[in-house]
Design a protein around this motif. Structure first.
Motif, mmCIF file in Angstrom:
data_model
loop_
_atom_site.group_PDB
_atom_site.id
_atom_site.type_symbol
_atom_site.label_atom_id
_atom_site.label_comp_id
_atom_site.label_asym_id
_atom_site.label_seq_id
_atom_site.Cartn_x
_atom_site.Cartn_y
_atom_site.Cartn_z
ATOM 1 N N ALA A 71 0.814 -1.218 0.000
ATOM 2 C CA ALA A 71 0.000 0.000 0.000
ATOM 3 C C ALA A 71 0.848 1.268 0.000
ATOM 4 N N GLN A 72 2.157 1.111 0.110
ATOM 5 C CA GLN A 72 3.051 2.271 0.074
ATOM 6 C C GLN A 72 3.339 2.666 -1.382
ATOM 7 N N GLU A 73 3.264 3.948 -1.662
ATOM 8 C CA GLU A 73 3.613 4.429 -3.011
ATOM 9 C C GLU A 73 5.052 4.022 -3.342
ATOM 10 N N GLY A 74 5.236 3.501 -4.520
ATOM 11 C CA GLY A 74 6.571 3.088 -4.949
ATOM 12 C C GLY A 74 7.040 1.770 -4.379
ATOM 13 N N ALA A 75 6.134 1.011 -3.765
ATOM 14 C CA ALA A 75 6.526 -0.230 -3.093
ATOM 15 C C ALA A 75 7.229 -1.214 -4.025
ATOM 16 N N PHE A 76 6.824 -1.252 -5.293
ATOM 17 C CA PHE A 76 7.386 -2.223 -6.229
ATOM 18 C C PHE A 76 8.486 -1.646 -7.118
ATOM 19 N N ASP A 77 8.806 -0.366 -6.943
ATOM 20 C CA ASP A 77 9.733 0.294 -7.863
ATOM 21 C C ASP A 77 11.071 -0.431 -7.996
ATOM 22 N N GLU A 78 11.660 -0.795 -6.877
ATOM 23 C CA GLU A 78 12.962 -1.465 -6.906
ATOM 24 C C GLU A 78 12.815 -2.950 -7.192
ATOM 25 N N ALA A 79 11.781 -3.565 -6.630
ATOM 26 C CA ALA A 79 11.596 -5.013 -6.766
ATOM 27 C C ALA A 79 11.433 -5.441 -8.212
ATOM 28 N N ILE A 80 10.868 -4.561 -9.029
ATOM 29 C CA ILE A 80 10.530 -4.919 -10.404
ATOM 30 C C ILE A 80 11.689 -4.676 -11.373
ATOM 31 N N LYS A 81 12.790 -4.106 -10.888
ATOM 32 C CA LYS A 81 13.957 -3.862 -11.744
ATOM 33 C C LYS A 81 14.697 -5.173 -11.977
ATOM 34 N N PRO A 108 -4.547 -1.198 0.189
ATOM 35 C CA PRO A 108 -3.634 -2.234 -0.318
ATOM 36 C C PRO A 108 -4.025 -2.744 -1.694
ATOM 37 N N ALA A 109 -5.332 -2.873 -1.938
ATOM 38 C CA ALA A 109 -5.778 -3.390 -3.245
ATOM 39 C C ALA A 109 -5.547 -2.379 -4.353
ATOM 40 N N ILE A 110 -5.995 -1.148 -4.126
ATOM 41 C CA ILE A 110 -5.948 -0.141 -5.200
ATOM 42 C C ILE A 110 -4.533 0.379 -5.416
ATOM 43 N N ILE A 111 -3.881 0.802 -4.325
ATOM 44 C CA ILE A 111 -2.517 1.338 -4.451
ATOM 45 C C ILE A 111 -1.544 0.240 -4.870
ATOM 46 N N GLY A 112 -1.766 -0.987 -4.360
ATOM 47 C CA GLY A 112 -0.905 -2.097 -4.757
ATOM 48 C C GLY A 112 -0.993 -2.379 -6.244
ATOM 49 N N THR A 113 -2.206 -2.336 -6.773
ATOM 50 C CA THR A 113 -2.409 -2.615 -8.198
ATOM 51 C C THR A 113 -1.857 -1.503 -9.079
ATOM 52 N N THR A 114 -2.241 -0.264 -8.797
ATOM 53 C CA THR A 114 -1.743 0.841 -9.628
ATOM 54 C C THR A 114 -0.240 1.020 -9.439
ATOM 55 N N GLY A 115 0.230 0.752 -8.222
ATOM 56 C CA GLY A 115 1.656 0.897 -7.940
ATOM 57 C C GLY A 115 2.511 -0.058 -8.745
ATOM 58 N N ILE A 116 2.064 -1.299 -8.858
ATOM 59 C CA ILE A 116 2.883 -2.258 -9.617
ATOM 60 C C ILE A 116 2.834 -1.949 -11.107
ATOM 61 N N LEU A 117 1.699 -1.438 -11.599
ATOM 62 C CA LEU A 117 1.613 -1.072 -13.015
ATOM 63 C C LEU A 117 2.525 0.117 -13.321
ATOM 64 N N LYS A 118 2.530 1.099 -12.421
ATOM 65 C CA LYS A 118 3.430 2.251 -12.603
ATOM 66 C C LYS A 118 4.893 1.799 -12.583
ATOM 67 N N ALA A 119 5.209 0.897 -11.657
ATOM 68 C CA ALA A 119 6.586 0.419 -11.526
ATOM 69 C C ALA A 119 7.031 -0.332 -12.776
ATOM 70 N N ILE A 120 6.124 -1.138 -13.338
ATOM 71 C CA ILE A 120 6.456 -1.889 -14.550
ATOM 72 C C ILE A 120 6.750 -0.916 -15.697
ATOM 73 N N LYS A 121 5.866 0.054 -15.866
ATOM 74 C CA LYS A 121 6.058 0.999 -16.977
ATOM 75 C C LYS A 121 7.365 1.778 -16.829
#
Length: 307
Positions: free
Chosen positions: A61-71, A99-112
């Motif tokens: 649910a934290q903004e940017g949670a997946f940013d590093e993990a997805i690299k 957690p549902a909404i931010i987690g979903t949009t967060g991982i999509l942003k991180a992927i892009k």
């Protein structure tokens, strides 16, 4: 393929992980702690470290949670399963919606932003994002399909945990489709909308208290918690977790699954039927089960929606 799987220690994700490995894919999965990563490693002793790696994402649910993990160099697909499904909450927004909404949009942003090589994304949604609760279970003239959307509002979402869960899946899935439409990323999107998911547990459990919510109803019947009355079934359609997991994997493997919403169901069930299946196949549990004449848990007399 090289695949990122979020929430790898979850009920559905653990089956997805097994099938990904069986199909020869390399998996990088996120978990909330090193302890959970260790438990997954122990469950796959013959899988080489090069085929199964881990990333720690403590709070989706934290903004940017997946940013590093997805690299991840050469990453081709992402399967996002991580989202809460429980009703033991004190703050619907904080515990379910965010957690549902931010987690979903967060991982999509991180992927892009950080994983331009990804071509396919699959997200675990739910029948909760399809069903119209205001019509009730006896909406006999209607056949649900992937064309339906739950009409729940933001005001209704925070009224109780049940509403909160349905809203979390609805809003998160809509946000995912809106992201793809507006951002035009390199990847396609597929969403899975299962009803009640039941089946064998393959992930690590500390105790029965940590059993996933959907399987809890079966455990309650088996352990004598429903001897005097069988609870209302609630959702009358189901899917086996193994079939659902295979659908997730097929969605990254088959080009024709791109940009589609999948409503996956095995048909109807009731809590009373579960009790009778246990009675037939596990006679040693008879003393824990509700007696045959115990009320509750059956289908509505008025009939059911179609699917």
């Amino acid at each position: 393929m090289k695949v990122f799987l979020s929430g790898g220690s979850g009920f559905i994700a653990a089956h997805v992980l097994d099938i990904l490995l069986e199909h020869g894919h390399t998996v990088i999965t996120s978990v909330r702690s090193q302890e959970k990563a260790n438990k997954i490693k122990e469950a796959h002793p013959n899988t080489p470290a090069s085929q199964l790696e881990f990333r720690i994402v403590k709070d989706i649910a934290q903004e940017g949670a997946f940013d590093e993990a997805i690299k991840i160099d050469g990453l081709e697909a992402v399967i996002h399963t991580a989202s809460p499904f429980h009703f033991n909450v004190t703050d619907v927004k904080k515990d379910l919606l965010d957690p549902a909404i931010i987690g979903t949009t967060g991982i999509l942003k991180a992927i892009k932003k950080n994983a331009p090589s990804v071509k396919r994304v699959v997200i675990t949604s739910s029948f909760a994002s399809i069903v119209n609760p205001s019509k009730g279970n006896s909406w006999t003239e209607h056949t649900y399909s992937e064309e339906d959307w739950n009409p729940i509002t933001e005001e209704e979402a925070v009224l109780n945990p049940s509403n909160g869960y349905r809203a979390s899946k609805t809003f998160a899935e809509k946000a995912a489709w809106e992201f793809v439409e507006k951002e035009k990323p390199n990847f396609t999107l597929s969403t899975m909308c299962p009803p009640l998911v039941i089946g064998p547990i393959v992930h690590y459990l500390n105790s029965l208290d940590s059993l996933n919510t959907s399987n809890q109803r079966t455990a309650n019947l088996m352990t004598g918690k429903n001897k005097s009355e069988i609870p209302d079934t609630g959702t009358y359609i189901w899917i086996d977790v193994r079939d659902l997991a295979l659908a997730h994997v097929k969605a990254i493997e088959l080009p024709e699954a791109a940009n589609k919403r999948f409503f996956i169901t095995a048909g109807y069930f009731s809590n009373k039927e579960i009790a009778e299946i246990i009675r037939k196949n596990f006679p040693a549990l008879e003393k824990e089960l509700p007696a045959k004449d115990v009320k509750g848990g059956d289908y509505p007399k008025e009939g059911l929606y179609k699917e």
